[in-house]
Design a protein around this motif. Structure first.
Motif, PDB file in Angstrom:
ATOM      1  N   ALA A 587       0.832  -1.212   0.000  1.00  0.00           N
ATOM      2  CA  ALA A 587       0.000   0.000   0.000  1.00  0.00           C
ATOM      3  C   ALA A 587       0.862   1.257   0.000  1.00  0.00           C
ATOM      4  N   CYS A 588       1.913   1.267   0.811  1.00  0.00           N
ATOM      5  CA  CYS A 588       2.787   2.439   0.879  1.00  0.00           C
ATOM      6  C   CYS A 588       3.564   2.617  -0.422  1.00  0.00           C
ATOM      7  N   SER A 589       4.024   1.523  -0.986  1.00  0.00           N
ATOM      8  CA  SER A 589       4.799   1.581  -2.218  1.00  0.00           C
ATOM      9  C   SER A 589       3.948   2.076  -3.380  1.00  0.00           C
ATOM     10  N   GLN A 590       2.721   1.577  -3.467  1.00  0.00           N
ATOM     11  CA  GLN A 590       1.845   2.035  -4.546  1.00  0.00           C
ATOM     12  C   GLN A 590       1.501   3.519  -4.394  1.00  0.00           C
ATOM     13  N   TRP A 591       1.387   3.987  -3.178  1.00  0.00           N
ATOM     14  CA  TRP A 591       1.117   5.412  -2.941  1.00  0.00           C
ATOM     15  C   TRP A 591       2.274   6.260  -3.486  1.00  0.00           C
ATOM     16  N   MET A 592       3.512   5.886  -3.155  1.00  0.00           N
ATOM     17  CA  MET A 592       4.647   6.677  -3.600  1.00  0.00           C
ATOM     18  C   MET A 592       4.805   6.626  -5.120  1.00  0.00           C
ATOM     19  N   GLN A 593       4.512   5.475  -5.722  1.00  0.00           N
ATOM     20  CA  GLN A 593       4.554   5.393  -7.181  1.00  0.00           C
ATOM     21  C   GLN A 593       3.526   6.344  -7.795  1.00  0.00           C
ATOM     22  N   ALA A 594       2.312   6.308  -7.268  1.00  0.00           N
ATOM     23  CA  ALA A 594       1.243   7.165  -7.802  1.00  0.00           C
ATOM     24  C   ALA A 594       1.571   8.641  -7.611  1.00  0.00           C
ATOM     25  N   GLU A 595       2.054   9.001  -6.441  1.00  0.00           N
ATOM     26  CA  GLU A 595       2.414  10.392  -6.164  1.00  0.00           C
ATOM     27  C   GLU A 595       3.516  10.869  -7.103  1.00  0.00           C
ATOM     28  N   GLY A 596       4.530  10.025  -7.299  1.00  0.00           N
ATOM     29  CA  GLY A 596       5.660  10.426  -8.137  1.00  0.00           C
ATOM     30  C   GLY A 596       5.285  10.614  -9.587  1.00  0.00           C
ATOM     31  N   ILE A 597       4.490   9.697 -10.129  1.00  0.00           N
ATOM     32  CA  ILE A 597       4.108   9.794 -11.538  1.00  0.00           C
ATOM     33  C   ILE A 597       3.143  10.954 -11.757  1.00  0.00           C
ATOM     34  N   ARG A 598       2.189  11.108 -10.858  1.00  0.00           N
ATOM     35  CA  ARG A 598       1.206  12.182 -11.043  1.00  0.00           C
ATOM     36  C   ARG A 598       1.891  13.536 -11.121  1.00  0.00           C
ATOM     37  N   PHE A 599       2.874  13.777 -10.253  1.00  0.00           N
ATOM     38  CA  PHE A 599       3.507  15.088 -10.268  1.00  0.00           C
ATOM     39  C   PHE A 599       4.185  15.352 -11.611  1.00  0.00           C
ATOM     40  N   VAL A 600       4.879  14.352 -12.170  1.00  0.00           N
ATOM     41  CA  VAL A 600       5.554  14.551 -13.452  1.00  0.00           C
ATOM     42  C   VAL A 600       4.538  14.862 -14.544  1.00  0.00           C
ATOM     43  N   LEU A 601       3.463  14.115 -14.584  1.00  0.00           N
ATOM     44  CA  LEU A 601       2.441  14.345 -15.612  1.00  0.00           C
ATOM     45  C   LEU A 601       1.859  15.750 -15.506  1.00  0.00           C
ATOM     46  N   GLU A 602       1.546  16.166 -14.298  1.00  0.00           N
ATOM     47  CA  GLU A 602       0.949  17.492 -14.131  1.00  0.00           C
ATOM     48  C   GLU A 602       1.961  18.589 -14.425  1.00  0.00           C
ATOM     49  N   ALA A 603       3.225  18.387 -14.028  1.00  0.00           N
ATOM     50  CA  ALA A 603       4.253  19.398 -14.299  1.00  0.00           C
ATOM     51  C   ALA A 603       4.461  19.558 -15.800  1.00  0.00           C
ATOM     52  N   ASN A 604       4.517  18.442 -16.529  1.00  0.00           N
ATOM     53  CA  ASN A 604       4.649  18.524 -17.988  1.00  0.00           C
ATOM     54  C   ASN A 604       3.420  19.189 -18.613  1.00  0.00           C
ATOM     55  N   ARG A 605       2.244  18.810 -18.130  1.00  0.00           N
ATOM     56  CA  ARG A 605       1.008  19.339 -18.711  1.00  0.00           C
ATOM     57  C   ARG A 605       0.869  20.836 -18.468  1.00  0.00           C
ATOM     58  N   ARG A 606       1.479  21.332 -17.403  1.00  0.00           N
ATOM     59  CA  ARG A 606       1.418  22.771 -17.147  1.00  0.00           C
ATOM     60  C   ARG A 606       2.186  23.566 -18.207  1.00  0.00           C
ATOM     61  N   ARG A 607       2.993  22.854 -19.032  1.00  0.00           N
ATOM     62  CA  ARG A 607       3.764  23.524 -20.090  1.00  0.00           C
ATOM     63  C   ARG A 607       3.215  23.214 -21.489  1.00  0.00           C
ATOM     64  N   LYS A 608       2.028  22.729 -21.580  1.00  0.00           N
ATOM     65  CA  LYS A 608       1.384  22.447 -22.871  1.00  0.00           C
ATOM     66  C   LYS A 608       1.368  23.731 -23.718  1.00  0.00           C
ATOM     67  N   PHE A 609       1.694  23.746 -24.949  1.00  0.00           N
ATOM     68  CA  PHE A 609       2.351  22.923 -25.918  1.00  0.00           C
ATOM     69  C   PHE A 609       3.830  23.287 -26.062  1.00  0.00           C
ATOM     70  N   ARG A 610       4.417  23.905 -25.058  1.00  0.00           N
ATOM     71  CA  ARG A 610       5.879  23.976 -25.035  1.00  0.00           C
ATOM     72  C   ARG A 610       6.424  22.564 -24.828  1.00  0.00           C
ATOM     73  N   ASN A 611       5.734  21.811 -24.014  1.00  0.00           N
ATOM     74  CA  ASN A 611       5.929  20.359 -23.907  1.00  0.00           C
ATOM     75  C   ASN A 611       4.781  19.703 -24.669  1.00  0.00           C
ATOM     76  N   SER A 612       5.107  18.728 -25.532  1.00  0.00           N
ATOM     77  CA  SER A 612       4.058  18.148 -26.377  1.00  0.00           C
ATOM     78  C   SER A 612       3.435  16.890 -25.792  1.00  0.00           C
ATOM     79  N   GLY A 613       3.914  16.443 -24.625  1.00  0.00           N
ATOM     80  CA  GLY A 613       3.245  15.320 -24.004  1.00  0.00           C
ATOM     81  C   GLY A 613       4.154  14.449 -23.162  1.00  0.00           C
ATOM     82  N   SER A 614       3.531  13.485 -22.501  1.00  0.00           N
ATOM     83  CA  SER A 614       4.211  12.553 -21.607  1.00  0.00           C
ATOM     84  C   SER A 614       3.834  11.132 -21.989  1.00  0.00           C
ATOM     85  N   ILE A 615       4.828  10.227 -21.948  1.00  0.00           N
ATOM     86  CA  ILE A 615       4.587   8.816 -22.249  1.00  0.00           C
ATOM     87  C   ILE A 615       5.152   8.007 -21.085  1.00  0.00           C
TER      88      ILE A 615
END
Length: 880
Positions: A587-615
């Protein structure tokens, strides 16, 4: 041409020591040289490992360390056999076609050598016309030599010599379990005098910028090949029928042609229904029927295809450096922000994957608002069903050719044998996949580098060859030399260097994770991830009881065998304190994985279309790992990270920009609030700060004009952090999307200097009550799935974190409308749960649904806590 599928013939397989099948009898004694195994029933398509398992020759290689005792399989020779009867069809030519032989084969008919073949992805085609004309049936034998000794993840790319999937030989998410077998369909192609060949379909659209009239074009090129007999000199009639997405005929074009000619035509479609990626519009598909008739109006060949009409372009990112590649995809004049995932093969033994498994994976992608999947170069070129499903569901495909990095060196191989195999694979892929409207990007391979941290480019002769093939056979699509495409390979703090980058694949720690990704300026983030444990339900399937306890990979051979690189124990102990049991660790490990990935996705998306996406690396895994960077595990269970990715990819979304999870009492928190994807008009976002009892500590409301093509900063959240220490604080962003549906996004902060999230382990005051609001109802295509609605209510005094549904058995793929949600005291939420009967292949077939199985049984859990066991099927049912 007629195609007869031969998968369901009575196939058998037998193992031998190398060369024995060719010798047959002992030179010294004259007696028969017996096989390693007896003849066994064989699955086609499939692989020998599953057949051996069914007959008791090997233990389940996915459990514990069992795969180590299966490595002998790849070092034997294997012979498949079946009986082929003469087709009851008039034929000028009959071809026996193996769509996927893995890997080096000799094919016989009644002990007559038809030919030899090497390579997984180029079909093996044999003319059996004369043999079948002489006999009522043929015994077909396929001799597969031992698997080549290719490199796994660690080695020298420059020494690569095969077109066999390298992940089979050991990767960070797999073991060494090298597939041998007939991994794709076997068909009999029955031709008349002439057949269609090399059919190419491209589409385009005039979007009416000048006159407002939208029109579409379907361009078709196909050659007419004479298949047998003396030269066919008579005139043939070629007709092309186009039907709209509802099946209504739109137009028919007819041509008088000769054998050997090429039909090259363009169909004009007025006011077409345009194809869009998932989240941008619908995916209507037009049907095409290509028919060939002889001078006596006898049908010679008919091909049926589907395609979507769309205009495809690529442009530079906003503010892009002049030396960058065009990473922004434009479809029908609309810039597409990439919400992507990287995909590995669905199974280590990929021949056993079913259409239903593909359907489930593509369904999960679509439900998570994903619009692009990168088919990774260390894996396979997937079966046709996968690309068909991407067309139907609007999932753009980034297809890599079969090359990948190796660590010691990453230089594309120049070995002549390899280049010839690569050319054949590339041509086959181009011919087969170019007609799929979902196909959007070609790439030369994964992480190919001319020197450390410098991606290879078109000055490399290997990649230049591939570029030339794409320009020849599919010039409409973008070709990237490799992924990442540079000018540096890995994400960096240096500005202006990160165009298309990879990395990293770990949670980088608090606060560095947020500082690195929050201020990055990459143009495209084509691979990155965070690792996390599988669910307890899945771990119990492949770990013995003795190994079901928290441990470092360093101290457990079994855990190391199932995810060596992805040891997260020290991370979780730093964030939460001591890990006491496997459920807590997961449970703790899945939380940290989710937290870490979500932040990257949102940080990249805040630069749309200077950043064209996340994979995101990676969507799935082909082998059960204790821990991995995947969002969906081998058994089809979605991890917490999948659901937070789904949330971060929502069409309309609100996010918070922060640089640390640690709050310091008595100081002020500052973080900008952004809205994403809101198409014009006023948008209002409510921000609320709460403690674990649900007490509202601070509220702030923001208003701004939405803009679908960029993230809009609506203001700064600014509040004073309370004085009490070692407590959790929650920031909840709420707004209504354009459908007036309420959406929320929650962030969890802490004032604990040591073991930052340890206070979450002490939350015991929540109490979940669940009502099943409806009986299970049939739903979905064919009404084979079951759906029910559940109301969740926190009647306790503290927050319930990560409330989620879990199906108690193994017979269903379960999907909940919302998962891992947070309920504060007094809050209610109604959640829809859908369960689809499993129909998997190979070693997963033991979990398949049977008609005698009952309805799904659902339990709800919150962070570290299961609330009750069963839920009645009556609407008045309740449990605590």
């Amino acid at each position: 041409m007629k195609q007869i599928l031969l998968n369901d013939l009575k196939w058998e397989v037998k193992g031998y020591w190398p060369w024995v099948p060719l010798k047959g009898t002992s030179m010294e004694l004259g007696q028969e040289l017996m096989g390693v195994t007896d003849w066994m029933p064989a699955t086609v398509p499939g692989g020998v490992h599953y057949d051996l398992y069914r007959q008791g020759w090997i233990s389940n290689p996915y459990e514990e360390l069992n795969s180590l005792s299966c490595e002998w399989v790849e070092n034997r020779w294997w012979v498949y056999r079946t009986t082929l009867k003469h087709p009851e069809l008039k034929a000028s030519r009959v071809e026996l076609v193996f769509q996927g032989l893995d890997y080096e084969a000799a094919v016989y008919a009644d002990n007559i050598l038809l030919g030899e073949h090497k390579g997984m992805f180029e079909p093996a085609v044999f003319d059996v016309t004369d043999l079948l004309s002489e006999r009522e049936s043929l015994e077909i034998s396929v001799l597969l030599k031992q698997a080549p000794d290719e490199m796994g993840q660690i080695g020298k790319t420059s020494a690569t010599f095969t077109q066999k999937s390298r992940f089979n030989y050991k990767w960070d998410f797999s073991t060494r379990l090298v597939n041998v077998g007939i991994w794709d369909d076997v068909v009999l192609r029955v031709h008349r005098d002439c057949s269609w060949q090399d059919v190419s379909i491209t589409t385009d659209a005039d979007l009416g910028e000048n006159d407002g009239q939208v029109s579409g074009r379907i361009s078709i090129q196909a050659s007419i090949k004479q298949m047998a007999g003396p030269e066919h000199t008579g005139r043939l009639t070629a007709s092309i029928t186009c039907s709209d997405p509802k099946g209504n005929p739109l137009l028919v074009q007819t041509y008088s042609v000769l054998a050997g000619e090429v039909v090259n035509t363009e169909l004009e479609i007025p006011e077409p229904q345009l194809w869009y990626p998932n989240g941008y519009g619908e995916q209507p598909l037009y049907s095409l029927e290509l028919k060939l008739m002889d001078e006596d109006d006898m049908e010679l060949d008919t091909r049926s295809l589907q395609t979507g009409i769309r205009k495809l372009n690529y442009i530079l990112n906003e503010g892009s450096p002049d030396n960058a590649l065009p990473y922004t995809v434009v479809i029908n004049g609309c810039k597409i922000y990439i919400k992507g995932v990287n995909m590995t093969p669905l199974d280590h033994l990929y021949g056993n994957v079913t259409v239903e498994q593909y359907q489930q994976m593509i369904h999960l992608m679509k439900a998570a608002h994903i619009n692009l999947v990168r088919v990774w170069g260390g894996g396979i070129i997937e079966k046709k069903a996968f690309y068909d499903l991407c067309d139907v569901n609007g999932i753009m495909v980034w297809q890599e050719f079969i090359q990948s990095s190796s660590g010691i060196d990453n230089i594309p191989s120049k070995q002549p044998e390899f280049l010839e195999l690569l050319r054949k694979t590339a041509c086959t892929a181009l011919y087969d996949k170019r007609n799929h409207v979902s196909l959007t990007v070609w790439s030369g391979g994964n992480e190919l580098m001319s020197e450390p941290n410098k991606p290879s480019d078109l000055s490399d002769s290997n990649l230049a060859m591939l570029k030339g093939l794409v320009e020849q056979y599919d010039p409409q699509r973008l070709f990237l030399p490799t992924s990442a495409s540079g000018p540096v390979e890995y994400i960096t703090e240096a500005k202006g260097q990160g165009h298309d980058v990879h990395g990293y694949w770990k949670y980088m720690g608090n606060p560095y994770h947020y500082e690195l990704y929050g201020s990055n300026d990459n143009l495209l983030h084509s691979e990155f991830g965070v690792d996390g444990l599988s669910s307890l339900k899945s771990l119990e399937k492949f770990l013995n009881e003795a190994n079901q306890q928290p441990v470092s990979m360093e101290n457990s051979a079994v855990w190391r065998h199932h995810g060596e690189w992805w040891d997260t124990l020290s991370r979780e102990e730093e964030m939460f304190g001591s890990m006491n049991d496997l459920k807590q660790f997961s449970a703790c490990s899945q939380w940290m994985q989710a937290e870490g990935i979500r932040f990257v996705l949102e940080a990249n998306r805040r630069r749309k279309f200077r950043n064209s996406g996340s994979i995101v690396w990676q969507f799935n895994e082909p082998w059960p790992n204790v821990s991995c960077t995947n969002l969906v595990d081998y058994y089809g269970e979605t991890k917490m990270a999948y659901h937070w990715v789904k949330q971060a990819f929502r069409p309309q979304h609100a996010s918070l920009d922060y640089r640390s999870l640690l709050l310091t009492p008595g100081t002020r928190f500052h973080g900008n609030v952004f809205v994403h994807g809101v198409d014009g008009g006023k948008v209002k976002v409510d921000a609320e700060v709460l403690d674990a009892t649900g007490r509202s500590l601070y509220r702030q409301t923001f208003e701004a004009e939405g803009d679908k093509d960029r993230a809009v900063c609506v203001g700064e959240l600014n509040f004073s952090v309370p004085e009490p220490e070692d407590l959790l604080y929650f920031v909840r962003l709420s707004f209504r999307n354009i459908e007036e549906e309420s959406q929320q996004n929650l962030y969890v902060f802490s004032t604990a200097n040591q073991h930052l999230y340890a206070p979450a382990l002490d939350l015991k005051g929540g109490n979940l009550q669940v009502w099943q609001e409806s009986l299970w109802q049939p739903t979905g295509v064919g009404k084979i799935s079951h759906q029910a609605h559940f109301t969740l209510h926190n009647t306790g005094s503290e927050v319930l974190l990560h409330v989620h549904a879990e199906e108690k058995g193994d017979r269903y793929w379960m999907e909940a409308e919302e998962q891992f949600l947070t309920l504060f005291p007094g809050e209610k939420r109604t959640v829809t749960v859908t369960c689809t009967p499993k129909l998997s292949g190979g070693f997963l077939a033991g979990e398949n649904y049977c008609s005698t199985d009952g309805l799904p049984e659902i339990k709800f859990c919150s962070f570290l806590t299961a609330h009750g066991d069963t839920i009645p099927d009556e609407g008045e049912g309740i449990y605590e």
